[in-house]
Scaffold this active site. Structure first.
Site, mmCIF file in Angstrom:
data_model
loop_
_atom_site.group_PDB
_atom_site.id
_atom_site.type_symbol
_atom_site.label_atom_id
_atom_site.label_comp_id
_atom_site.label_asym_id
_atom_site.label_seq_id
_atom_site.Cartn_x
_atom_site.Cartn_y
_atom_site.Cartn_z
ATOM 1 N N ASP A 378 0.835 -1.203 0.000
ATOM 2 C CA ASP A 378 0.000 0.000 0.000
ATOM 3 C C ASP A 378 0.863 1.243 0.000
ATOM 4 O O ASP A 378 0.571 2.223 -0.670
ATOM 5 C CB ASP A 378 -0.951 0.010 1.209
ATOM 6 C CG ASP A 378 -0.211 -0.005 2.541
ATOM 7 O OD1 ASP A 378 0.895 -0.576 2.611
ATOM 8 O OD2 ASP A 378 -0.737 0.550 3.523
ATOM 9 N N ARG A 382 5.749 4.261 6.072
ATOM 10 C CA ARG A 382 5.351 4.271 7.480
ATOM 11 C C ARG A 382 5.381 2.855 8.056
ATOM 12 O O ARG A 382 5.754 1.899 7.362
ATOM 13 C CB ARG A 382 3.962 4.892 7.617
ATOM 14 C CG ARG A 382 2.856 4.057 7.022
ATOM 15 C CD ARG A 382 1.525 4.814 7.101
ATOM 16 N NE ARG A 382 0.448 4.033 6.529
ATOM 17 C CZ ARG A 382 -0.602 4.558 5.918
ATOM 18 N NH1 ARG A 382 -0.709 5.873 5.774
ATOM 19 N NH2 ARG A 382 -1.556 3.785 5.454
ATOM 20 N N ASP A 383 4.957 2.714 9.292
ATOM 21 C CA ASP A 383 4.964 1.379 9.905
ATOM 22 C C ASP A 383 3.757 0.587 9.398
ATOM 23 O O ASP A 383 2.836 0.284 10.127
ATOM 24 C CB ASP A 383 4.966 1.488 11.440
ATOM 25 C CG ASP A 383 3.772 2.269 11.973
ATOM 26 O OD1 ASP A 383 3.035 2.869 11.166
ATOM 27 O OD2 ASP A 383 3.561 2.280 13.192
ATOM 28 N N GLU A 384 3.810 0.275 8.116
ATOM 29 C CA GLU A 384 2.741 -0.498 7.491
ATOM 30 C C GLU A 384 3.315 -1.313 6.328
ATOM 31 O O GLU A 384 3.628 -2.458 6.492
ATOM 32 C CB GLU A 384 1.613 0.432 7.028
ATOM 33 C CG GLU A 384 0.399 -0.346 6.560
ATOM 34 C CD GLU A 384 -0.901 0.426 6.682
ATOM 35 O OE1 GLU A 384 -0.908 1.544 7.186
ATOM 36 O OE2 GLU A 384 -1.932 -0.141 6.253
ATOM 37 N N ASP A 391 -5.906 -2.473 -2.560
ATOM 38 C CA ASP A 391 -5.086 -1.535 -3.324
ATOM 39 C C ASP A 391 -4.558 -2.211 -4.592
ATOM 40 O O ASP A 391 -4.581 -1.643 -5.686
ATOM 41 C CB ASP A 391 -3.900 -1.035 -2.482
ATOM 42 C CG ASP A 391 -4.319 -0.488 -1.122
ATOM 43 O OD1 ASP A 391 -5.192 -1.088 -0.478
ATOM 44 O OD2 ASP A 391 -3.750 0.537 -0.697
ATOM 45 N N TRP A 443 -11.657 -5.957 -1.316
ATOM 46 C CA TRP A 443 -10.295 -6.403 -0.946
ATOM 47 C C TRP A 443 -10.165 -7.884 -1.337
ATOM 48 O O TRP A 443 -9.282 -8.252 -2.101
ATOM 49 C CB TRP A 443 -10.029 -6.148 0.539
ATOM 50 C CG TRP A 443 -9.496 -4.765 0.779
ATOM 51 C CD1 TRP A 443 -8.220 -4.434 1.141
ATOM 52 C CD2 TRP A 443 -10.189 -3.509 0.627
ATOM 53 N NE1 TRP A 443 -8.078 -3.062 1.224
ATOM 54 C CE2 TRP A 443 -9.267 -2.473 0.920
ATOM 55 C CE3 TRP A 443 -11.478 -3.144 0.275
ATOM 56 C CZ2 TRP A 443 -9.615 -1.117 0.865
ATOM 57 C CZ3 TRP A 443 -11.827 -1.796 0.222
ATOM 58 C CH2 TRP A 443 -10.903 -0.806 0.507
ATOM 59 N N GLU A 654 -2.097 9.002 -0.810
ATOM 60 C CA GLU A 654 -3.135 8.136 -0.238
ATOM 61 C C GLU A 654 -4.493 8.839 -0.203
ATOM 62 O O GLU A 654 -5.525 8.230 -0.438
ATOM 63 C CB GLU A 654 -2.729 7.766 1.192
ATOM 64 C CG GLU A 654 -3.724 6.910 1.939
ATOM 65 C CD GLU A 654 -3.176 6.451 3.291
ATOM 66 O OE1 GLU A 654 -2.323 7.163 3.855
ATOM 67 O OE2 GLU A 654 -3.596 5.382 3.765
ATOM 68 N N HIS A 675 1.085 6.191 -2.369
ATOM 69 C CA HIS A 675 0.051 5.160 -2.268
ATOM 70 C C HIS A 675 -0.542 5.049 -3.670
ATOM 71 O O HIS A 675 -1.204 5.954 -4.133
ATOM 72 C CB HIS A 675 -1.027 5.690 -1.320
ATOM 73 C CG HIS A 675 -1.374 4.809 -0.182
ATOM 74 N ND1 HIS A 675 -0.558 4.670 0.902
ATOM 75 C CD2 HIS A 675 -2.469 4.027 0.061
ATOM 76 C CE1 HIS A 675 -1.143 3.851 1.776
ATOM 77 N NE2 HIS A 675 -2.305 3.433 1.283
#
Ligand code: RAM
Length: 775
Positions: A378, A382-384, A391, A443, A654, A675
């Site tokens: 995605d 960041r912490d992802e 997506d 999704w 995003e 994103h």
């Protein structure tokens, strides 16, 4: 000469030789998937771990080494290698291969990819040393939200075997086993989210024992996707001191990779490089949107002349860096940012007379580069940084215009199916690290949309075969959660990040989540029908066709009104209903005009989120509202595709308003500037502005059908389809429209020429060649 990755076909032959005794009856050229996947049992090597107590707080990198003597002249040397954790290998001090963050990211506990490297040029006669370094990576390092650790396991391990073939035909295999040594070296810690620390004062000390741990229960499979490699490099375009006094360098492009640093200093000097995507309103370094990700490289100098640093087991999403610890002002010459992403071949180009649209195309491509790193993520900063299925699903078609993504998706889809729950629910992220959280409309449909899209683009039936059971299981999950054919259960993300009014004027564009779910239930069922037709599964065609009729009936009863409105009455409701043919044919034009009025009600702005956006302009074009599609595309105030460009974006954001008109930011909780989801408009630009469309799976028939509008006076685009390169170039000059087209061998084309009145002149079955048309 550097070592190179052996491509799947060659790899198969190489592995064949390696295990030729066990599989003597097999033919080298036959790519029998079962053969490939059972290889793990044929490895001679053992999984090995460090044999000393680990510093469990800092997790320094682990170094493994093996000295070996090559008895004669080596004709061929191949290294088969993978790890739990990330690995980098060296032979005699030279790096093996050009790939980074190997072995990539799969659902590790189910399968791990291994690489086969041709290392003939690295092995010499006599004494040699094979050394492998491991980092925590996705396997057990700080990952995703809240820097969660140890998701796949708590211990790193390595398996590799080096196959030597001497000029006299003799063969020898050096395998990982308990004769290896382990220890520590300069890399003191590393993680995907937080970065890496390298201390040049720490010498390599690899003299401790190793342990054999043959406890891997998954499968070892050969790499068939594209490894992450280095691509474009950037020099700083600006070196500045911010109002807060920070030393900041600007590379001019939000990219994903890292910075290579040359530096001189004193022993023990500690340099830190922190990464950021944007500066704030005041011009200061801004990292709040990275949430818990430290995204920092820390380098400790040895102090003897010029030193070179770059990280090994991490990556960053950034345009700016803040540097601390230098003795002098930063010299731009010492910094080089390098983009690291999947080694996929570029396949499309797009350019037109509007520079803002060209910038949009640039940003879409950079969004793709930054997020195609073994899995489609995605976001990269960041912490992802997770393989969010929604997506990927919305962006897949655009992705395939820009780059060859056939094997990228084909491999990732294997994990989609592996992680799919028993009840058929497809996980939110793949590889799943959210404990089986699954089942959201839009999704989970990655399981049907991506295989079908890849089949459309590449004409490859194999992906349909590979994914067919998974596609059916997903539809089965929806059926199971339906009452009277209405899928109205469970939690859904809905039309994620759709328009919310900055003032409380009641104009938020909220689409009912179950209304959306019903549309995707129908769409996925339709795609299973399509796949069943291609695969010749007649019974399934009948079963799913009857189901589809019931799904659509149930939708119309529940969500549409007598006058043709749809319950939520948002742009996305009409877009999804029209795109997926939810309405009776006679009612569609009316719904399309409601859509147009919903766009006008927002003063020609879109209000769609992740699920409505990809289809918005397609639906407008299909129902004769191309003018409105162009108007939306060229809109440059919030919310629109061009607004971020006006605000200086170099990638897709995003949110439609990541940076607000007054320069302030959206919430720190979720505000990525890289994103790709909204970049899904790229597909419409290729199909409708350039006019390059697939008339049949794999472009055996090409359709060239540009739709004029938006004041554009020319467009040039190309696309490499399986048959070769399609080129389209059109222009309007002196009131005359001309189009040049190249059709590759093996394809035929249908060309539609638009004329001034908006009527089309059609030329059918045009064979390969170069053409000039005017109108
Ligand atoms: C966000 C991710 C992703 C989206 C999900 C629902 O955290 O960034 O883009 O698919 O949530």
């Amino acid at each position: 000469m550097r070592s190179s990755l052996i491509k799947p076909g060659v790899l198969l032959a190489a592995i064949f030789m390696l295990v030729s005794n066990a599989f003597a009856q097999k033919d080298q050229s036959g790519a029998d998937p079962a053969f490939l996947h059972n290889l793990a049992t044929e490895w001679q090597a053992h999984w090995i771990q460090i044999g000393y107590p680990e510093d469990s707080l800092n997790h320094p990198s682990q170094y493994f080494s093996k000295q070996f003597n090559s008895l004669g002249k080596v004709k061929q040397a191949r290294l088969f290698i993978t790890s739990r954790g990330l690995y980098e290998a060296q032979i005699n001090g030279k790096r093996v291969g050009n790939a980074y963050l190997t072995p990539g990211w799969t659902s590790y506990n189910k399968r791990i990819a291994y690489q086969a490297w041709d290392v003939t040029d690295l092995v010499k006669k006599g004494d040699n040393i094979l050394q492998v370094t491991l980092g925590d990576g996705w396997y057990r390092g700080a990952l995703a939200f809240e820097n969660r650790r140890n998701y796949f396991g708590t211990k790193l391990s390595l398996i590799c075997q080096l196959e030597l073939t001497y000029t006299n035909g003799h063969k020898e295999i050096i395998s990982s086993d308990d004769s290896w040594k382990s220890g520590e070296g300069p890399i003191r810690q590393s993680s995907i989210n937080n970065g890496e620390t390298i201390d040049h004062n720490r010498l390599l000390q690899v003299d401790k024992p190793v342990k054999i741990v043959d406890d891997y229960a998954g499968k070892l499979v050969p790499t068939e996707s594209y490894p992450a490699t280095k691509h474009e490099v950037f020099k700083p375009i600006n070196v500045m001191t911010t109002p807060k006094g920070e030393k900041v360098l600007d590379f001019g492009q939000n990219l994903v990779g890292w910075v290579m640093l040359k530096v001189k200093g004193k022993q023990g000097d500690t340099i830190t490089i922190q990464h950021a995507e944007v500066l704030d309103k005041a011009g200061n370094f801004y990292i709040a949107n990275l949430r818990g990700a430290q995204a920092t490289s820390t380098y400790i100098l040895k102090g003897q002349g010029e030193e070179f640093f770059e990280p090994h087991f991490t990556y960053f999403g950034f345009r700016y860096i803040q540097i601390k610890g230098l003795r002098a002002d930063p010299d731009p010459e010492d910094f080089t940012a390098v983009a690291v992403y999947a080694d996929m071949q570029p396949s499309g180009t797009f350019e037109c007379s509007n520079p803002m649209l060209n910038k949009l195309q640039h940003n879409i491509q950079w969004g793709q580069k930054g997020n195609f790193l073994y899995v489609p993520t995605d976001c990269p900063q960041r912490d992802e940084r997770l393989g969010w299925t929604g997506d990927a699903q919305v962006f897949a078609r655009t992705a395939a215009y820009n780059f060859d993504v056939q094997y990228f998706f084909k491999q990732w889809m294997v994990d989609v199916a592996l992680d799919q729950r028993k009840d058929g629910a497809v996980t939110f992220v793949v590889p799943d690290i959210l404990d089986g959280a699954a089942g959201s409309a839009g999704w989970g449909d990655v399981s049907t949309v991506v295989p079908w899209t890849m089949y459309q683009v590449y004409g490859d039936k194999e992906i349909l075969q590979q994914q067919y059971e998974s596609m059916k299981k997903w539809v089965g999950f929806m059926t199971q959660n339906s009452t009277n054919d209405l899928w109205n259960k469970g939690d859904h993300f809905g039309d994620w990040l759709s328009y919310h009014s900055p003032t409380d004027d009641g104009s938020d564009a909220i689409t009912d989540k179950y209304e959306i779910a019903q549309c995707f239930y129908a769409y996925s069922t339709q795609l299973v029908i399509n796949a069943a037709r291609v695969l010749g599964k007649t019974e399934d065609v009948n079963y799913y066709s009857a189901l589809l009729n019931r799904i659509k009936d149930a939708y119309r009863k529940e969500y549409t009104t007598y006058s043709g409105r749809i319950l939520s009455n948002t742009q996305s409701s009409y877009v999804l209903a029209l795109q997926f043919d939810m309405l009776l044919e006679k009612d569609r034009p009316t719904a399309a005009s409601y859509l147009v009025s919903k766009i006008r009600a927002y003063d020609h702005h879109l209000t769609t989120g992740f699920l409505g956006t990809p289809y918005l302009c397609h639906v407008l074009s299909r129902f004769g509202h191309t003018k409105e599609a162009y108007r939306l595309l060229l809109q440059d105030t919030y919310p629109s595709w061009l607004y971020p460009i006006k605000m200086g974006a170099t990638t897709i954001w995003e949110r439609w308003d990541g940076i607000k008109p007054d320069g302030s930011f959206q919430t720190t909780a979720m505000n990525s500037f890289n994103h790709y989801a909204y970049g899904a408009i790229g597909d419409w630009m290729y199909q409708h502005i350039a006019g390059i469309q697939a008339g049949s799976p794999g472009y055996q028939q090409v359709i060239i059908r540009p739709d004029l509008g938006g004041g554009l006076t020319w467009c040039k685009a190309s696309y490499i389809c399986p048959q070769g390169k399609i080129i389209v170039s059109w222009k309007i000059a002196d009131g005359k429209f001309t189009l040049d087209a190249t059709i590759p061998k093996g394809s035929t084309a249908v060309v539609y020429l638009p004329n001034a009145e908006g009527k089309n002149i059609q030329q059918k079955n045009i064979p390969a060649g170069n053409y000039h048309f005017s109108n």
